[in-house]
Enzyme design. Structure first.
Site, short mmCIF file in Angstrom:
data_model
loop_
_atom_site.label_atom_id
_atom_site.label_comp_id
_atom_site.label_asym_id
_atom_site.label_seq_id
_atom_site.Cartn_x
_atom_site.Cartn_y
_atom_site.Cartn_z
N ARG A 82 0.83 -1.20 0.00
CA ARG A 82 0.00 0.00 0.00
C ARG A 82 0.87 1.25 0.00
NH1 ARG A 82 -5.00 2.16 3.43
NH2 ARG A 82 -5.15 4.16 2.36
N ARG A 92 -6.69 1.05 -3.74
CA ARG A 92 -5.61 0.52 -2.92
C ARG A 92 -5.55 -0.99 -2.97
NH1 ARG A 92 -8.70 3.37 1.83
NH2 ARG A 92 -8.60 4.81 0.15
N ASP A 94 -6.49 -2.11 2.61
CA ASP A 94 -6.80 -1.10 3.61
C ASP A 94 -7.29 -1.86 4.83
OD1 ASP A 94 -7.26 1.50 4.66
OD2 ASP A 94 -9.38 1.36 4.14
N ASP A 144 -8.89 -0.94 8.43
CA ASP A 144 -9.43 0.09 9.32
C ASP A 144 -9.78 -0.52 10.67
OD1 ASP A 144 -9.27 2.12 7.43
OD2 ASP A 144 -11.36 1.89 6.79
#
Length: 174
Positions: free
Chosen positions: A87, A96, A99, A101
């Protein structure tokens, strides 16, 4: 926190470049090795991009992880995994490879410039709520005081979130 104390965290995985299925599996392997013990893992869902719609569709998945890491250490590890997996950060809501989160860290509320937990946009994003509701429907948001099912029923996000058919998956160019 002692070495035996763990906190249940919920992470959202997303990818819309490369071999998305391979990237999700690699992220799970890295999370298990670097962050903690994997618990519940949602199905994989395909969604249109949120925020910046001029990009390929995402595959998203939510995972529960029991970790001994602090919230800041958890952020450091998720970002290290993203970097290891290729990334590069150039702008907000960009396409991307991966990811990761942080959605929840137990019942903790963290409000720092570099980290906000619960994730500040969680209740606005159907692509987060649908897989989260699959594995933790009664989990209560510590600030909004509503469970995930209630948040999903009340979200205004209308982007479609579909179970992903792994038999017909496609790769997206890097």
């Amino acid at each position: 926190m002692s070495a035996l104390d763990t906190t249940d965290t919920y992470l959202l995985l997303g990818t819309n470049l490369g071999d998305r299925m391979v990237l999700l599996k690699q992220a799970l392997t890295e999370i298990n090795a670097k962050i903690g013990t994997l618990g519940c893992i949602s199905s994989i869902y395909e969604t249109a991009a949120w925020g910046n719609k001029n990009q390929p569709n995402y595959l998203n998945q939510v995972v529960q992880v029991a970790t001994t890491l602090s919230p800041v250490q958890l952020l450091e590890q998720t970002q290290a995994i993203e970097k290891k997996m290729g990334r590069e950060r150039h702008g907000k809501w960009e396409a991307r490879l991966i990811d990761i989160d942080i959605l929840f860290y137990g019942e903790c509320v963290v409000d720092r410039p570099d980290l906000q937990v619960p994730h500040p946009h969680l209740a606005e994003r159907k692509f987060t709520l649908v897989p989260l509701q699959e594995i933790a429907p009664l989990l209560v948001h510590p600030l909004l005081r509503k469970n995930i099912t209630e948040l999903l029923n009340q979200t205004t996000d209308q982007l479609p979130v579909k179970h992903y058919n792994t038999k017909t998956y496609e790769q997206h160019k890097l």
